[in-house]
Design a protein around this motif. Structure first.
Motif, PDB file in Angstrom:
ATOM      1  N   ASN A 262       0.852  -1.191   0.000  1.00  0.00           N
ATOM      2  CA  ASN A 262       0.000   0.000   0.000  1.00  0.00           C
ATOM      3  C   ASN A 262       0.888   1.240   0.000  1.00  0.00           C
ATOM      4  OD1 ASN A 262      -2.284  -1.616  -0.029  1.00  0.00           O
ATOM      5  ND2 ASN A 262      -2.166  -1.891   2.187  1.00  0.00           N
ATOM      6  N   VAL A 263       1.058   1.790  -1.208  1.00  0.00           N
ATOM      7  CA  VAL A 263       2.075   2.824  -1.450  1.00  0.00           C
ATOM      8  C   VAL A 263       1.452   4.180  -1.784  1.00  0.00           C
ATOM      9  CG1 VAL A 263       4.180   3.350  -2.757  1.00  0.00           C
ATOM     10  CG2 VAL A 263       3.522   0.963  -2.395  1.00  0.00           C
ATOM     11  N   ALA A 264       0.260   4.183  -2.357  1.00  0.00           N
ATOM     12  CA  ALA A 264      -0.341   5.443  -2.841  1.00  0.00           C
ATOM     13  C   ALA A 264      -0.341   6.496  -1.740  1.00  0.00           C
ATOM     14  CB  ALA A 264      -1.771   5.183  -3.318  1.00  0.00           C
TER      15      ALA A 264
ATOM     16  N   THR B 193      -5.433  15.253   2.654  1.00  0.00           N
ATOM     17  CA  THR B 193      -4.179  14.527   2.857  1.00  0.00           C
ATOM     18  C   THR B 193      -4.371  13.351   3.816  1.00  0.00           C
ATOM     19  OG1 THR B 193      -2.932  16.562   2.447  1.00  0.00           O
ATOM     20  CG2 THR B 193      -1.761  14.778   3.566  1.00  0.00           C
ATOM     21  N   VAL B 194      -5.074  13.599   4.920  1.00  0.00           N
ATOM     22  CA  VAL B 194      -5.283  12.514   5.890  1.00  0.00           C
ATOM     23  C   VAL B 194      -6.146  11.416   5.260  1.00  0.00           C
ATOM     24  CG1 VAL B 194      -6.278  11.912   8.135  1.00  0.00           C
ATOM     25  CG2 VAL B 194      -4.977  14.030   7.881  1.00  0.00           C
ATOM     26  N   ASP B 195      -7.119  11.830   4.470  1.00  0.00           N
ATOM     27  CA  ASP B 195      -8.001  10.860   3.809  1.00  0.00           C
ATOM     28  C   ASP B 195      -7.201   9.941   2.880  1.00  0.00           C
ATOM     29  OD1 ASP B 195     -10.749  10.066   3.583  1.00  0.00           O
ATOM     30  OD2 ASP B 195     -10.699  10.822   1.517  1.00  0.00           O
ATOM     31  N   LEU B 196      -6.329  10.556   2.087  1.00  0.00           N
ATOM     32  CA  LEU B 196      -5.532   9.763   1.144  1.00  0.00           C
ATOM     33  C   LEU B 196      -4.511   8.891   1.875  1.00  0.00           C
ATOM     34  CD1 LEU B 196      -4.274   8.942  -1.544  1.00  0.00           C
ATOM     35  CD2 LEU B 196      -3.148  11.183  -1.649  1.00  0.00           C
ATOM     36  N   VAL B 197      -3.734   9.508   2.753  1.00  0.00           N
ATOM     37  CA  VAL B 197      -2.599   8.812   3.350  1.00  0.00           C
ATOM     38  C   VAL B 197      -3.045   7.750   4.350  1.00  0.00           C
ATOM     39  CG1 VAL B 197      -0.595   9.138   4.877  1.00  0.00           C
ATOM     40  CG2 VAL B 197      -0.977  10.699   2.945  1.00  0.00           C
TER      41      VAL B 197
ATOM     42  N   TYR C 261       0.192  15.482   6.729  1.00  0.00           N
ATOM     43  CA  TYR C 261       0.956  14.354   6.187  1.00  0.00           C
ATOM     44  C   TYR C 261       1.678  13.609   7.304  1.00  0.00           C
ATOM     45  CZ  TYR C 261       4.407  11.970   3.181  1.00  0.00           C
ATOM     46  OH  TYR C 261       5.200  11.046   2.538  1.00  0.00           O
ATOM     47  N   ALA C 262       2.392  14.365   8.159  1.00  0.00           N
ATOM     48  CA  ALA C 262       3.175  13.719   9.212  1.00  0.00           C
ATOM     49  C   ALA C 262       2.256  12.982  10.192  1.00  0.00           C
ATOM     50  CB  ALA C 262       4.026  14.763   9.939  1.00  0.00           C
ATOM     51  N   ALA C 263       1.149  13.620  10.553  1.00  0.00           N
ATOM     52  CA  ALA C 263       0.215  12.970  11.480  1.00  0.00           C
ATOM     53  C   ALA C 263      -0.402  11.728  10.839  1.00  0.00           C
ATOM     54  CB  ALA C 263      -0.877  13.960  11.898  1.00  0.00           C
ATOM     55  N   ALA C 264      -0.741  11.823   9.565  1.00  0.00           N
ATOM     56  CA  ALA C 264      -1.333  10.666   8.879  1.00  0.00           C
ATOM     57  C   ALA C 264      -0.318   9.535   8.730  1.00  0.00           C
ATOM     58  CB  ALA C 264      -1.870  11.088   7.511  1.00  0.00           C
ATOM     59  N   LYS C 265       0.949   9.869   8.458  1.00  0.00           N
ATOM     60  CA  LYS C 265       1.970   8.826   8.322  1.00  0.00           C
ATOM     61  C   LYS C 265       2.240   8.157   9.678  1.00  0.00           C
ATOM     62  CE  LYS C 265       3.054   8.788   3.908  1.00  0.00           C
ATOM     63  NZ  LYS C 265       2.745   7.596   3.071  1.00  0.00           N
ATOM     64  N   ALA C 266       2.205   8.958  10.768  1.00  0.00           N
ATOM     65  CA  ALA C 266       2.307   8.353  12.098  1.00  0.00           C
ATOM     66  C   ALA C 266       1.115   7.424  12.312  1.00  0.00           C
ATOM     67  CB  ALA C 266       2.358   9.434  13.168  1.00  0.00           C
TER      68      ALA C 266
END
Ligand SMILES: NC(=O)c1ccc[n+]([C@@H]2O[C@H](COP(=O)([O-])OP(=O)(O)OC[C@H]3O[C@@H](n4cnc5c(N)ncnc54)[C@H](O)[C@@H]3O)[C@@H](O)[C@H]2O)c1
Length: 254
Positions: free
Chosen positions: A81-83, A102-106, A145-150
């Motif tokens: 899952n890379v997208a 961003t949060v929705d996508l990531v 982005y950072a919060a979603a990646k965490a």
């Protein structure tokens, strides 16, 4: 190596960058591969794989791509899952809709992908989610982005816990700076390229193939006892928070 001979793999975000590199490596290692992306033109440039145009934020479309994979190749053994992408904006002045996008996508994109992939996977299968070093290190103007990646890193652990009953392993990779269209703005002579590179022990950006290798390891049989963890692949960026002490430590004794 043909570690993926007779295996079926799905890669989201497979039209470009890291996803395309994972797809190419899977094809080279013998897998039957389906690449999912919203970028039809980019998908058309990939070789040796089936492609499905779909949006990871749309549950029905993700389910359809997974169903297509199973119809075409009979099962799903490995999913990557890379997208992902980001819209920048500061906490105070940024656009609220960009933050949600961003949060929705990531984060939700990885949740939906994992959900539909796991539903069709048999015991022994594996999922690899691409998080980011920004799960550990904040990035100015990219709180979403950072919060979603965490979130992706913790989601991965939670999914591994729940999917253990099904015999499915789930792990994450946290890439540092990788040379792809996503990072082109920071690279190639941009104003902060040098600053970036002085923070990376390897003193260079990574190549997408340097994420593909660890990703295939985590989804493969050599990682059969690796579960619910994350692998930082950043050329030693995360360990450079301390000031550069070389001038002091290497100074000749007085
Ligand atoms: N390049 C880096 O330095 C770096 C570092 C850490 C993490 N990452 C992560 O790695 C992943 C891949 O990034 P990349 O650098 O290869 O970028 P990229 O832009 O080259 O590739 C991202 C792909 O995702 C696709 N995509 C975007 N939105 C989508 C959606 N809604 N549905 C389906 N596909 C969608 C894009 O069309 C594109 O093909 C991302 O999750 C990114 O956050 C990249």
């Amino acid at each position: 190596m043909q570690r993926y001979r007779d295996k079926v793999a799905l890669v989201t975000g497979g039209a470009s960058g890291i996803g395309a590199a994972i797809g190419a490596r899977l094809v080279a290692e013998g897998a039957s591969v389906v690449l999912l992306d919203i970028d039809e033109v980019g998908l058309g440039r990939q070789q040796g794989a089936e492609t499905v145009v779909a949006d990871v934020t749309d549950s029905t479309q993700v389910a359809g791509a997974v169903a297509h994979t199973v119809e075409r190749f009979g099962r799903l053994d490995a999913a990557f899952n890379v997208a992902g992408s980001a819209r920048f904006g500061t906490v105070v002045d940024g656009d609220e809709e960009d933050w949600r996008w961003t949060v929705d996508l990531v984060l939700r994109g990885v949740y939906l992908s994992t959900r539909h992939e796991a539903r069709v996977m048999a015991p022994g299968s594996a999922i690899v989610n691409i998080s980011s070093l920004n799960a550990h290190v904040p990035l100015y103007g990219a709180s979403s982005y950072a919060a979603a990646k965490a979130g992706v890193e913790m989601f991965t652990k939670n999914a591994a816990l729940e999917l253990g009953d099904r015999g499915i392993r789930v792990n994450a990779i946290l890439p540092g700076l990788i040379r792809t269209p996503l990072t082109a703005g920071f690279m190639d002579g941009g104003p902060i390229e040098k600053d970036f590179l002085t923070r990376i022990v390897a003193a260079r950006a990574g190549d997408p193939d340097e994420i593909a290798g660890p990703a295939l390891f985590l989804a493969g049989e050599d990682a059969s006892y690796v579960n619910g963890t994350s692998l930082v692949v950043d050329g030693g960026w995360e360990i450079t928070n301390y000031p550069d002490l070389r001038p002091v430590v290497n100074a000749p004794a007085p």
